[in-house]
Design an enzyme around this catalytic site. Sequence first.
Site, short mmCIF file in Angstrom:
data_model
loop_
_atom_site.label_atom_id
_atom_site.label_comp_id
_atom_site.label_asym_id
_atom_site.label_seq_id
_atom_site.Cartn_x
_atom_site.Cartn_y
_atom_site.Cartn_z
N ASN A 219 14.66 9.10 -4.88
CA ASN A 219 13.33 8.72 -5.32
C ASN A 219 12.29 9.36 -4.41
O ASN A 219 12.63 10.13 -3.50
CB ASN A 219 13.18 7.19 -5.36
CG ASN A 219 13.46 6.56 -4.01
OD1 ASN A 219 12.76 6.83 -3.03
ND2 ASN A 219 14.50 5.74 -3.94
N ASP A 288 19.02 1.50 -7.15
CA ASP A 288 19.61 0.33 -7.78
C ASP A 288 20.95 0.67 -8.43
O ASP A 288 21.82 -0.19 -8.58
CB ASP A 288 18.67 -0.24 -8.84
CG ASP A 288 17.39 -0.80 -8.23
OD1 ASP A 288 17.48 -1.37 -7.12
OD2 ASP A 288 16.33 -0.66 -8.84
N PHE A 332 9.96 -5.77 0.05
CA PHE A 332 8.88 -5.01 -0.56
C PHE A 332 9.10 -4.94 -2.07
O PHE A 332 10.24 -4.84 -2.53
CB PHE A 332 8.83 -3.59 0.00
CG PHE A 332 7.99 -3.46 1.25
CD1 PHE A 332 6.80 -2.76 1.24
CD2 PHE A 332 8.40 -4.06 2.43
CE1 PHE A 332 6.03 -2.65 2.38
CE2 PHE A 332 7.64 -3.96 3.59
CZ PHE A 332 6.44 -3.25 3.56
#
Length: 415
Positions: A219, A288, A332
Site C-alpha cells: 500500500n 488485510d 489507527f
Amino acid sequence: MHSLAGKRIVLGVSGGIAAYKAAALTSKLTQVGALVHVILTESALQFVQPLTFQALSHLPVYTDTFTEPDPHVISHIELADRADLILIAPATANVIGKMANGIADDMLTTTVLATKAPVMVAPAMNVNMYNHPAVIANMDKLTAYGYRFVEPGVGLLACGWIGKGRLAEPEEIVEAVRQWFASDETRQTIREKDLQDKHVLITAGPTREKIDPVRYITNHASGKMGYAIAEAARDRGAKVTLVSGPTTLARPDGVEFIAVESVQEMFDAVMEQLPHCDIVVKSAAVSDYRPKHVAEHKLKKGDGPLDLVLEKAPDILKTIGERKTKQFVVGFAAETQNVLQHAQSKLERKNLDMIVANNVLLEGAGMGSDTNIVTLLTRGGEQLALDKLSKRAVADKLFDAVLAVQEHRPLQDLS
C-alpha cells in the site's frame, strides 16, 4: 504555520540544473522571515549568478573560501557558528559524497564541516546516479551523522530520464524546514520526561505480501506517522521499540529498531515485544489479505486473466486487544468515508483504549504527507478533533491524550 522569522539559514547551492529552483527557495524563505545566507559552489556558478541571490536575500552571497568581505571574521566559521540550519538544495551526488567523507575543498563543504548546526539535504540528480550504490552509501552515512533529507520527486528529469531524482519543489522544502524548527522547539519545550520508565511499542510503514519472487501486494503508507510517534516517545523519556515495514525513512536515533516485511513477520515481532511494553501504538498499514499460495518462480504472462486467491492475514491489532494485560493500546483508522463511525466500530471490536481516525482523502492527511488531520476517540467515549498539524505535533498530542486518559483528565483540556 510555523514562523521562520529570525532563523538564520545557510543555503548551499551546488552545481546542477535544479540550481535555478534555489532562487525561488531563497525568495520563499526570505518572505517568511528567514535570514538566508547563500553559498554557491563553483559549479553552481555555471547555472546561476550571485546577484540573483543577493537581490532575493538582501544579504551577501559567498562563492570563495578565500574571499573575506569582513576582515574581522573568517566567513565560513562565522556562518558555521551562527547558522540555525544549513540547507543544501540542490545537493548533487558530488557534494553529497564530499560531505559524507569529510572533504572540505570549497566554501560550502568547509562551512558544513565546521558547523554544529543541523544539516538538511535536498538531493537532485539523474535517477541512475541517485540509485548508485556509492550515492546510497553516502546518503546512509550522512543519515547516521544526523543529517535530514528532503526526498526528491519522481518525474521527467532534465537529462531526459524518467525516475526519482528531481529536486523537491521550493514549497515542499520550505515546509520541511518549518517542520524541523517546529519539532525542534517541541523537543525543547518538553521539560518533563513524562514517559520516563515507560516502554512504548510502535508499528509503522506498510507490509509486503509476496505473490512470487518478484511481485508483492502493498500500500501507499510511508511510515512518517509511526516514525514521528517513535521520536516523540523517545524525546519524552520512553524506551522505544519501533517495528517497521519497508520505508525510505532514516531510522530514528535512540530507539530499538526491528525491520520486517510481511504481516506475519510484523505479527511475530509485535507478539514477542508485547509482554514487556506499557503502551502500544499500532500505526502501521498492514495488509488485510495475502496470497494463499506464493509461486516459487516468477509467474509468466498467459493469454487469459490471472486468478489470485487471497486469504486473511493475521490481525495484529485484534490479537493485541485479546492478549493485552496492562498495556494501553492505540490503533489507527485510515478511512475514506463514515470515518468516525468506522473508527468507533474498530475501537470496540478490537478492544482498544484509543483510536486515531483520519480521512486519507483530505488534502494534508493522506499517506505520504508530512501533515495529518485526525480525531482521537477513547474507550470512554471522548473525542478530540485536531486541526492540520505536522505529524510530529500529532504524535505529541497523541501522547498528551494517552496520559490524560490514564490520569482521568478530560481530553478537552488538551485542545
